[in-house]
Design an enzyme around this catalytic site. Sequence first.
Site, mmCIF file in Angstrom:
data_model
loop_
_atom_site.group_PDB
_atom_site.id
_atom_site.type_symbol
_atom_site.label_atom_id
_atom_site.label_comp_id
_atom_site.label_asym_id
_atom_site.label_seq_id
_atom_site.Cartn_x
_atom_site.Cartn_y
_atom_site.Cartn_z
ATOM 1 N N ASP A 17 0.771 -1.250 0.025
ATOM 2 C CA ASP A 17 -0.180 0.037 0.011
ATOM 3 C C ASP A 17 0.904 1.037 0.012
ATOM 4 O OD1 ASP A 17 -2.014 -1.597 0.200
ATOM 5 O OD2 ASP A 17 -2.825 -0.903 2.292
ATOM 6 N N LYS A 44 -6.328 -7.003 0.472
ATOM 7 C CA LYS A 44 -7.254 -7.436 1.757
ATOM 8 C C LYS A 44 -6.851 -8.900 2.025
ATOM 9 C CE LYS A 44 -11.154 -5.333 -1.181
ATOM 10 N NZ LYS A 44 -11.191 -4.373 -0.297
ATOM 11 N N GLU A 138 -10.029 -10.255 -4.776
ATOM 12 C CA GLU A 138 -8.922 -9.519 -5.479
ATOM 13 C C GLU A 138 -7.662 -10.536 -6.066
ATOM 14 O OE1 GLU A 138 -8.081 -5.534 -3.162
ATOM 15 O OE2 GLU A 138 -7.150 -7.234 -2.197
ATOM 16 N N ASN A 179 -19.593 -5.111 2.343
ATOM 17 C CA ASN A 179 -20.041 -3.568 3.142
ATOM 18 C C ASN A 179 -21.368 -3.325 2.261
ATOM 19 O OD1 ASN A 179 -19.484 -2.428 0.502
ATOM 20 N ND2 ASN A 179 -17.439 -1.753 1.360
ATOM 21 N N ALA A 201 -19.880 3.412 10.243
ATOM 22 C CA ALA A 201 -20.065 4.004 11.738
ATOM 23 C C ALA A 201 -21.483 3.468 12.213
ATOM 24 C CB ALA A 201 -20.132 5.596 11.449
ATOM 25 N N GLY A 230 -12.833 -2.891 7.056
ATOM 26 C CA GLY A 230 -13.536 -4.206 6.634
ATOM 27 C C GLY A 230 -12.850 -5.383 6.781
ATOM 28 N N ASP A 231 -11.483 -5.363 6.463
ATOM 29 C CA ASP A 231 -10.539 -6.493 6.826
ATOM 30 C C ASP A 231 -10.420 -7.001 8.042
ATOM 31 O OD1 ASP A 231 -10.089 -6.440 3.772
ATOM 32 O OD2 ASP A 231 -8.591 -5.291 3.935
HETATM 33 P P1 ADP Z 1 -15.415 -1.271 4.261
HETATM 34 O O1 ADP Z 1 -14.168 -0.682 5.113
HETATM 35 O O2 ADP Z 1 -15.258 -2.583 3.809
HETATM 36 O O3 ADP Z 1 -15.980 -0.251 3.438
HETATM 37 P P2 ADP Z 1 -17.174 -0.323 6.463
HETATM 38 O O4 ADP Z 1 -16.834 0.906 6.421
HETATM 39 O O5 ADP Z 1 -18.808 -0.895 6.637
HETATM 40 O O6 ADP Z 1 -16.365 -1.610 5.573
HETATM 41 O O7 ADP Z 1 -16.496 -0.778 8.049
HETATM 42 C C1 ADP Z 1 -16.178 -2.096 8.431
HETATM 43 C C2 ADP Z 1 -16.243 -2.216 9.777
HETATM 44 O O8 ADP Z 1 -15.514 -1.345 10.448
HETATM 45 C C3 ADP Z 1 -17.981 -1.617 10.283
HETATM 46 O O9 ADP Z 1 -18.855 -2.531 10.457
HETATM 47 C C4 ADP Z 1 -17.552 -0.945 11.768
HETATM 48 O O10 ADP Z 1 -17.541 -2.219 12.778
HETATM 49 C C5 ADP Z 1 -16.028 -0.582 11.588
HETATM 50 N N1 ADP Z 1 -16.014 0.819 11.256
HETATM 51 C C6 ADP Z 1 -15.952 1.292 9.971
HETATM 52 N N2 ADP Z 1 -16.003 2.837 10.189
HETATM 53 C C7 ADP Z 1 -16.131 3.008 10.980
HETATM 54 C C8 ADP Z 1 -16.618 4.466 12.030
HETATM 55 N N3 ADP Z 1 -16.583 5.429 11.373
HETATM 56 N N4 ADP Z 1 -16.736 4.234 13.521
HETATM 57 C C9 ADP Z 1 -16.696 3.195 13.876
HETATM 58 N N5 ADP Z 1 -16.551 1.788 13.285
HETATM 59 C C10 ADP Z 1 -16.241 1.824 12.111
#
Ligand code: ADP
Length: 282
Positions: A17, A44, A138, A179, A201, A230-231
Amino acid sequence: MPGFDIALTVVGSINADITAVTDRLPAPGETVGGGRLLRSPGGKGANQAAAAARLGARTRMIGAVGTDPTGREMTEALRQAGVDVDQVAEVDAETGTALITVDARGENTIAVCEGANAQVSIADHEFPATETVLTQLEIPLATVTALAAAVRGFFVVNAAPARRLPAEVVDRADLIIVNESEFAALPQLREARSVAVTYGAQGAALYERGKQIAVAPAQTVTPVSTVGAGDAFCAALTIGLRAGLSAETALRAANAVGAAAVTDPSARPAFRAFAHFLPDAD
Ligand code: ADP
């Protein structure tokens, strides 16, 4: 010590990265200056493997890097995270690379050059019934499809980035994790056996054949970078469910690990965030 013994194989991508941290994301054609440069291990697959090892699973990685120095660096980073890297192949290609921009609010854009990840194969690998397997998209879809036929244990697919999955993969998967935007892009998942959807969030929910069976709010944190959240979530949810946590507790544990990841720019979740939910942690 973790209160479980889980053997996990991650079949997936390994990237370097390269991140520019800027005040705001550049619009198409625009140059934004003042960036701070970060280089870190990513992909990932590698992120999920590193998170799983840190959370206490016995983790091996099947993947591929190039013969370049970056490849050795990425493999070494995985080893240092506690991942068994004996089955990471060195192939004649460049190591996968992701070019990332992160702004002051933690939003990001990512361009991926897949390189060696296009050659990830499961030929010659065995997947015993006692082993949980976690994969993402990926790597070639043909490899994911072959995996669906070869895996005998619990099989988890993180359908990211969103690509239409062959029906046999959807049918074989014991759990699919996406997601919110991937869930919207993949209508075929609405009737799948078991799908966990993350809502940033807003937390996460688990659906069985389209019916919500568990939901858990996110923790309230100030995000530094959402790369890798997400990972970390995927690793934690997989391990939590295999460790025997209820669906709701596993989602809460995974949210705690996701929250730890968004507050840490290197996307390395703390085991503490997870251990709190384990049966013997109190
Ligand atoms: P991705 O990174 O794959 O797009 P998400 O944004 O939905 O997935 O985030 C994955 C998980 O990480 C969420 O379900 C939550 O548990 C945590 N997370 C992500 N963003 C936040 C945030 N702003 N505050 C708290 N937890 C978060």
